[in-house]
Scaffold this active site. Structure first.
Site, PDB file in Angstrom:
ATOM      1  N   TYR A 166       1.238  -1.177  -0.446  1.00 43.45           N
ATOM      2  CA  TYR A 166       0.131  -0.401  -0.278  1.00 43.45           C
ATOM      3  C   TYR A 166       0.605   0.927  -0.252  1.00 43.45           C
ATOM      4  CZ  TYR A 166      -2.785   3.414   1.518  1.00 43.45           C
ATOM      5  OH  TYR A 166      -3.432   4.904   1.882  1.00 43.45           O
ATOM      6  N   LYS A 206       1.156   4.141  -2.989  1.00 40.72           N
ATOM      7  CA  LYS A 206       1.058   5.733  -2.620  1.00 40.72           C
ATOM      8  C   LYS A 206       2.233   6.043  -2.775  1.00 40.72           C
ATOM      9  CE  LYS A 206      -3.214   5.630  -2.055  1.00 40.72           C
ATOM     10  NZ  LYS A 206      -4.547   6.449  -2.783  1.00 40.72           N
ATOM     11  N   VAL A 218      -7.678   9.152   8.681  1.00 39.77           N
ATOM     12  CA  VAL A 218      -8.940   9.598   8.362  1.00 39.77           C
ATOM     13  C   VAL A 218     -10.365   8.442   8.684  1.00 39.77           C
ATOM     14  CG1 VAL A 218     -11.031  10.466   6.159  1.00 39.77           C
ATOM     15  CG2 VAL A 218      -8.578  10.915   6.153  1.00 39.77           C
ATOM     16  N   THR A 260     -13.159   6.947   7.647  1.00 43.91           N
ATOM     17  CA  THR A 260     -14.218   6.374   5.849  1.00 43.91           C
ATOM     18  C   THR A 260     -14.469   4.684   6.486  1.00 43.91           C
ATOM     19  OG1 THR A 260     -12.455   6.532   5.125  1.00 43.91           O
ATOM     20  CG2 THR A 260     -13.608   8.570   4.967  1.00 43.91           C
ATOM     21  N   PHE A 306     -11.988   3.142   4.959  1.00 43.27           N
ATOM     22  CA  PHE A 306     -10.813   2.937   4.364  1.00 43.27           C
ATOM     23  C   PHE A 306     -10.075   1.427   5.428  1.00 43.27           C
ATOM     24  CE2 PHE A 306      -6.297   3.255   5.205  1.00 43.27           C
ATOM     25  CZ  PHE A 306      -5.334   2.967   4.323  1.00 43.27           C
TER      26      PHE A 306
END
Length: 254
Positions: A153, A157, A186, A188, A190
């Site tokens: 990941y 990014k 954040v 969310t 995610f």
């Protein structure tokens, strides 16, 4: 005349919040995603609560043929996209390279890097023709640091950060802005996606501190895309007050 913004991954989280906020701030929207039902709900909400016009594109950004067909299917009035927000992205799994799951790796690479490239190629070509435009890549603190078990990941990014810089150089002579917005933690979907639906594990990520919410990031994106033409925000890192680095938090004890 309202600018047209295309937002990928608009069915939840940062993408959904950004769509709503931009609609409230005089932009028309092309919203995309894999979940048709959520796109329909978001379109109805935007049209009921704002004066924005909305067009839906339902496709999987990991599939280059679907992506090309979707963009080429846009009616003439929607062809001149002013702003592309590359928001679609995800983390799946949290493991060492030695026991990583190949399907997880492929989902992250195909979405976060290849999908971003597929749609950027198609949309930016039109921007080059008209000599202006703005591309905003939603990256992450993981694009600036690497943390344990985040190998692939974080690599995706970091690639987004490098691609942002490459686009900035490539499109400089064409008058196209390129920006990167890098959020910290954040709250969310995610973590729910990362932990494959394990709600308890996902909730633990945000225990003991106040994370960002999707609207916080959407406000940052609105600032980036609403600067005058001669101003480009190259790179923004937005973090919760209680987060210093990718894994350093000021967690309060219960």
């Amino acid at each position: 005349m309202k600018k047209i913004v295309l937002i990928t991954g608009a069915t939840s989280g940062i993408g959904e919040a950004t769509a709503m906020l931009l609609a409230e701030n005089n932009f028309n929207l092309i919203i995309t995603g894999r979940r048709q039902d959520r796109l329909n709900i978001l379109k109805e909400k935007i049209e009921n609560e704002t004066s924005a016009e909305v067009y839906l594109l339902h496709f999987d950004i990991r599939n280059p043929d679907q992506t090309e067909h979707a963009i080429k299917s846009l009616p003439n009035k929607w062809q001149k996209i002013d702003i592309l927000i590359n928001n679609a992205g995800l983390a799946v799994g949290l493991s060492g390279v030695n026991n990583g799951v190949l399907d997880d790796w492929e989902r992250m690479i195909d979405t976060n890097i290849k999908g971003l490239l597929y749609i950027t190629r198609l949309v930016s070509d039109k921007m080059v023709e008209k000599g202006e435009g703005h591309i905003v890549n939603i990256s992450s603190i993981a694009g600036k640091e690497t943390y344990p078990m985040g190998n692939v990941y974080c690599a995706t990014k970091h690639a987004v950060q490098s691609l942002t810089q490459g686009m900035r150089l490539d499109f400089l002579k064409h008058g196209i802005k390129v920006s990167s917005v890098c959020p910290g933690a954040v709250n969310t979907e995610f973590s729910l996606v990362r932990f494959k639906g394990n709600e308890g594990q996902a909730e633990k990520v945000y225990e003991g501190f106040t994370p960002l919410d999707a609207h916080d990031v959407a406000e940052t994106i609105l600032f980036v895309v609403s600067r005058p033409r001669h101003v480009n925000i190259d790179d923004v890192l937005v973090m919760p007050t209680d987060q210093a680095f990718s894994r350093d938090f000021n967690r309060k004890k219960p």
